[in-house]
Design a protein around this motif. Structure first.
Motif, short mmCIF file in Angstrom:
data_model
loop_
_atom_site.label_atom_id
_atom_site.label_comp_id
_atom_site.label_asym_id
_atom_site.label_seq_id
_atom_site.Cartn_x
_atom_site.Cartn_y
_atom_site.Cartn_z
N TRP A 75 -40.96 -0.94 -0.83
CA TRP A 75 -40.15 -0.07 -1.68
C TRP A 75 -39.76 -0.72 -2.99
O TRP A 75 -38.94 -0.17 -3.75
CB TRP A 75 -38.91 0.40 -0.92
CG TRP A 75 -39.33 1.28 0.20
CD1 TRP A 75 -39.53 0.92 1.48
CD2 TRP A 75 -39.68 2.66 0.11
NE1 TRP A 75 -39.97 1.98 2.22
CE2 TRP A 75 -40.08 3.07 1.40
CE3 TRP A 75 -39.72 3.60 -0.93
CZ2 TRP A 75 -40.50 4.36 1.68
CZ3 TRP A 75 -40.12 4.89 -0.65
CH2 TRP A 75 -40.51 5.25 0.63
N SER B 141 -39.32 10.73 12.14
CA SER B 141 -38.18 9.83 12.32
C SER B 141 -36.93 10.67 12.54
O SER B 141 -36.61 11.57 11.76
CB SER B 141 -38.01 8.98 11.06
OG SER B 141 -36.69 8.47 10.98
N ARG C 115 -42.84 9.64 7.37
CA ARG C 115 -42.83 8.27 6.82
C ARG C 115 -41.41 7.70 6.83
O ARG C 115 -41.12 6.73 6.13
CB ARG C 115 -43.37 8.26 5.39
CG ARG C 115 -44.78 8.76 5.21
CD ARG C 115 -45.83 7.72 5.52
NE ARG C 115 -47.16 8.33 5.40
CZ ARG C 115 -47.77 8.95 6.41
NH1 ARG C 115 -47.23 9.02 7.60
NH2 ARG C 115 -48.96 9.50 6.22
N ALA C 116 -40.53 8.39 7.54
CA ALA C 116 -39.16 7.90 7.76
C ALA C 116 -38.31 7.91 6.50
O ALA C 116 -37.36 7.12 6.38
CB ALA C 116 -39.17 6.52 8.41
N ALA D 147 -34.61 10.33 9.56
CA ALA D 147 -35.13 10.99 8.37
C ALA D 147 -35.02 12.50 8.49
O ALA D 147 -34.67 13.19 7.53
CB ALA D 147 -36.58 10.57 8.12
N LEU E 273 -32.56 4.75 3.98
CA LEU E 273 -33.65 4.94 4.95
C LEU E 273 -34.75 3.91 4.76
O LEU E 273 -35.34 3.43 5.73
CB LEU E 273 -34.24 6.36 4.83
CG LEU E 273 -33.40 7.48 5.42
CD1 LEU E 273 -34.04 8.84 5.12
CD2 LEU E 273 -33.24 7.31 6.94
N SER E 274 -35.02 3.55 3.51
CA SER E 274 -36.13 2.62 3.27
C SER E 274 -35.85 1.23 3.83
O SER E 274 -36.76 0.41 3.96
CB SER E 274 -36.46 2.55 1.78
OG SER E 274 -35.40 1.92 1.08
N GLN E 275 -34.58 0.98 4.15
CA GLN E 275 -34.24 -0.33 4.72
C GLN E 275 -34.16 -0.32 6.24
O GLN E 275 -33.86 -1.35 6.85
CB GLN E 275 -32.90 -0.80 4.13
CG GLN E 275 -33.00 -1.06 2.64
CD GLN E 275 -31.66 -1.32 1.99
OE1 GLN E 275 -30.64 -0.86 2.50
NE2 GLN E 275 -31.66 -2.07 0.91
N VAL F 34 -40.68 13.14 6.35
CA VAL F 34 -40.14 12.88 7.70
C VAL F 34 -41.11 12.09 8.58
O VAL F 34 -40.69 11.46 9.55
CB VAL F 34 -39.74 14.20 8.43
CG1 VAL F 34 -38.51 14.79 7.78
CG2 VAL F 34 -40.89 15.19 8.46
N ASP G 206 -37.42 2.28 11.06
CA ASP G 206 -38.42 3.35 11.07
C ASP G 206 -39.30 3.32 9.82
O ASP G 206 -40.51 3.57 9.89
CB ASP G 206 -37.74 4.73 11.15
CG ASP G 206 -37.45 5.15 12.60
OD1 ASP G 206 -37.73 4.37 13.52
OD2 ASP G 206 -36.95 6.28 12.79
N ALA G 207 -38.70 3.05 8.67
CA ALA G 207 -39.48 3.03 7.42
C ALA G 207 -40.48 1.88 7.43
O ALA G 207 -41.63 2.04 6.98
CB ALA G 207 -38.54 2.93 6.22
N MET H 226 -41.47 5.53 15.88
CA MET H 226 -40.19 5.47 15.17
C MET H 226 -39.05 5.68 16.15
O MET H 226 -38.97 6.71 16.81
CB MET H 226 -40.20 6.49 14.04
CG MET H 226 -41.27 6.12 12.98
SD MET H 226 -41.31 7.22 11.55
CE MET H 226 -42.26 8.60 12.20
N ALA I 76 -43.18 2.94 9.78
CA ALA I 76 -43.99 4.03 9.22
C ALA I 76 -44.97 3.49 8.18
O ALA I 76 -46.14 3.89 8.16
CB ALA I 76 -43.08 5.09 8.58
N ALA I 77 -44.50 2.56 7.33
CA ALA I 77 -45.39 2.00 6.31
C ALA I 77 -46.48 1.17 6.98
O ALA I 77 -47.67 1.27 6.63
CB ALA I 77 -44.58 1.13 5.34
N MET J 9 -47.28 2.58 -0.86
CA MET J 9 -46.62 2.08 0.35
C MET J 9 -47.03 0.65 0.68
O MET J 9 -46.30 -0.05 1.37
CB MET J 9 -46.88 3.01 1.52
CG MET J 9 -46.25 4.39 1.28
SD MET J 9 -46.17 5.40 2.76
CE MET J 9 -44.99 4.51 3.76
#
Lengths: 287, 287, 287
Positions: free
Chosen positions: C77, B213, C145-146, B216, B245-247, C143, B250-251, B266, B254-255, C73
């Motif tokens: 989160w 990302s 997993r963002a 990231a 980042l978790s919001q 990186v 890309d996250a 991403m 990725a998940a 995951m």
């Protein structure tokens, strides 16, 4: 003219531009006493001031029982455990370590025997180079003797070998040798025979003394030994140093000799550095 | 749209998401001149801003005499030894090193030839990865040429390899190769043939470009390149970054791709980071 | 008397002076959930306060699928991505890592299975020692997993292994094993069989528990875990610590037993440290 007089626990001799300091309490395993520490602190301050000196090599009698066996535990903690003494905020080991770190000449510990405690922390870590006898035992027993890292070793060891190894070394309190993986990178070179360590160190010292600029060495050491906090501060200081040095005679001679493919004869003196931003580091604790 | 125009001393080409920068003064051994430094500083600032770029690879002609031979000593110290110049507190090497460090894309030096001086300090140390030709000579002669570490090398080298090795490298001023124990860990990979270095670097760059990302990577690099002083400050910053980042898209992608066992796609862009606490580092010296 | 009650996700047992913490969600690969993190934070705070504890060993079931597989995951989160939560400036991983770092007893991670993400960053890096199964996969995929380094890993990893290796580890996001050159020095010992890791860690823990001073260990860890900024500040703190410790019963006993060539029986308690300058570090971010 700087003179090296009044020393009893160390022998001091100037060999060309190399100052050789030899521990002189061989039978007593060069244990780290207050007078010994005071002489060591003094000789590094003199070496720093003495324009004749380019490299300092510290060593011991290779036939003695130890390089330095650390503090003399049979004598207790002596005069420096008094909280009202001048050592309350600067125990002797830290003063020696600081004097070695602050000495702007190249410093080499020729560790030609066993070492323990301050014989490692004060008398090896603050040096620029460590040459060692491969068979030398290195004992760093602090937590097993109910004390904590001293002689600035909590500052130097993590920086020298990284925090993972520093933690393992201090918290196991065990016995190592120069080729232990935990000490990887700490010794510049090691030798099978005790008698080889000092001559190799001296030859290395003389080569550096002959072919480096005294002022460039000092400012290199200052950048590493008194590091700035940030990239921007480092940028400013490195730039001022580069401009300053590039205008000195040594730089002209170095460039000329490089082009002419001959050895440089660099003669600028450390005492000749005169500029408003030097030295840049402050001394004394703000705590 | 960021455009890479007006460059003479470097060639710049965008290969998918990898920006390839090739030194273009091969015959002159890519010596580190002021115009060359200015172009390098500029290209890393552009790469930082250009959302198309995920990785920057810098390299030289593998058939030329050198990767970068350092400063051109025959020309003296040129315009940047003037204490009143704009470079008085930021000599060109430090500006290049800072631009590389501040570039929030993955940076790779493909060192496919000999290097010296700024060819090591400015053009290797500030990168995230160094790929090397195993036979490449690396000369870091500062103390033998009457100057001190430049191009922020007094900042980077101790952090990259530890203080013990950094002191030994700077104070011996000798010639090393990528497999020298003093450089342990500095080179990510080395190759027997010069011609292998760039293709391997490019393949590595493309794999990272495809599977990481951009945001990231940028925030990872920021945490390492602009470190906070304390654990508590790091705690706060890492936490804000993790929540931020978790919001992002890309996250989520990725998940989802992880669970679906497929490659992630991403696409968040670095220019899209908008939050009150970013960037957190200050620029400019407080000295 | 400190009691270890109310734990579900970890098993806690006091074996002589060694507190053994075993992850208790084996089937779920001990994924890093909020309740799990809260229990880990709590147990390290209790271990810090409990004078009976000299060493903490953390481990997992060696027959389970993993030591700790990182964040779950599949669950997204969870509650800690809310910027208004109490975790906005201290995500759970950073709180666990800080509690481990702040625990003044010797800490050992017995990593007897695969690990990923927080299973590496929170549950390995902040420990004093890492013992590992040589076949254990270590995945640090941030990186890819963002996300960016969490659990204070951007603070610890560069200090533990140096910046060159830390950058390569974080920016490749790949899978390593304990003997990977990038992790050189991070693992104190590794073992061919998973079942060997915990018994060896426990034996090592018991030897240290029996032969070290609890107060000396605590102050050693404090010097490394809450380092002072400068040489002068370190000098003052080390000196105060040396004077303080040398006047305690453990130091007297250590000196006596050393001379008498018998094991020392050191019984000073951490809760007994009473002095105006302790603790010296501040908590809370100034950002």
């Amino acid at each position: 003219m700087v003179e090296y007089t009044g020393f009893k626990d160390i022998l001091v001799a100037l060999d060309a531009a190399v100052l050789v300091v030899t521990f002189n309490r061989t039978k007593e395993r060069n244990v780290f006493t207050l007078p010994f520490a005071q002489e060591l602190e003094k000789v590094f301050k003199l070496a720093d001031e003495d324009d004749r000196v380019r490299v300092v090599v510290v060593t011991a009698d290779p036939k003695g029982p130890a390089y330095c066996a650390g503090a003399d535990m049979s004598a207790g903690w002596g005069g420096f455990s008094d909280p009202n003494s001048p050592y309350a905020t600067s125990e002797p080991g830290t003063r020696v370590a600081k004097a070695i770190n602050d000495c702007r000449k190249i410093t080499i510990a020729a560790v030609n025997g066993h070492s323990a405690g301050a014989g490692f922390s004060a008398l090896q870590l603050p040096f620029d180079f460590r040459f060692a006898w491969a068979g030398g035992k290195i004992v760093i027993p602090f937590v097993r003797r109910a004390i904590a890292p001293e002689s600035l070793s909590s500052y130097f060891l993590p920086r020298l070998v990284g925090l993972a190894k520093a933690k393992a070394i201090f918290l196991t309190g065990g016995a190592l040798t120069p080729d232990s993986p935990l000490l990887d990178g700490l010794y510049y070179q090691s030798f099978a025979e005790r008698a080889e360590v000092f001559p190799a160190s001296l030859a290395f010292a003389k080569e550096l003394a002959a072919n480096t600029s005294q002022t460039a060495v000092a400012l290199t050491k200052d950048l590493l030994g008194h590091p700035l906090d940030t990239i921007d501060e480092t940028m400013e200081k490195e730039s001022r140093i580069l401009i300053y040095l590039s205008q000195q005679k040594d730089a002209t001679e170095a460039a000329k000799s490089f082009i002419q493919r001959r050895p440089a004869k660099m003669e600028d003196k450390l005492s000749g550095i005169k500029t408003s931003w030097y030295p840049w580091w402050k001394t004394g604790s703000k705590l």
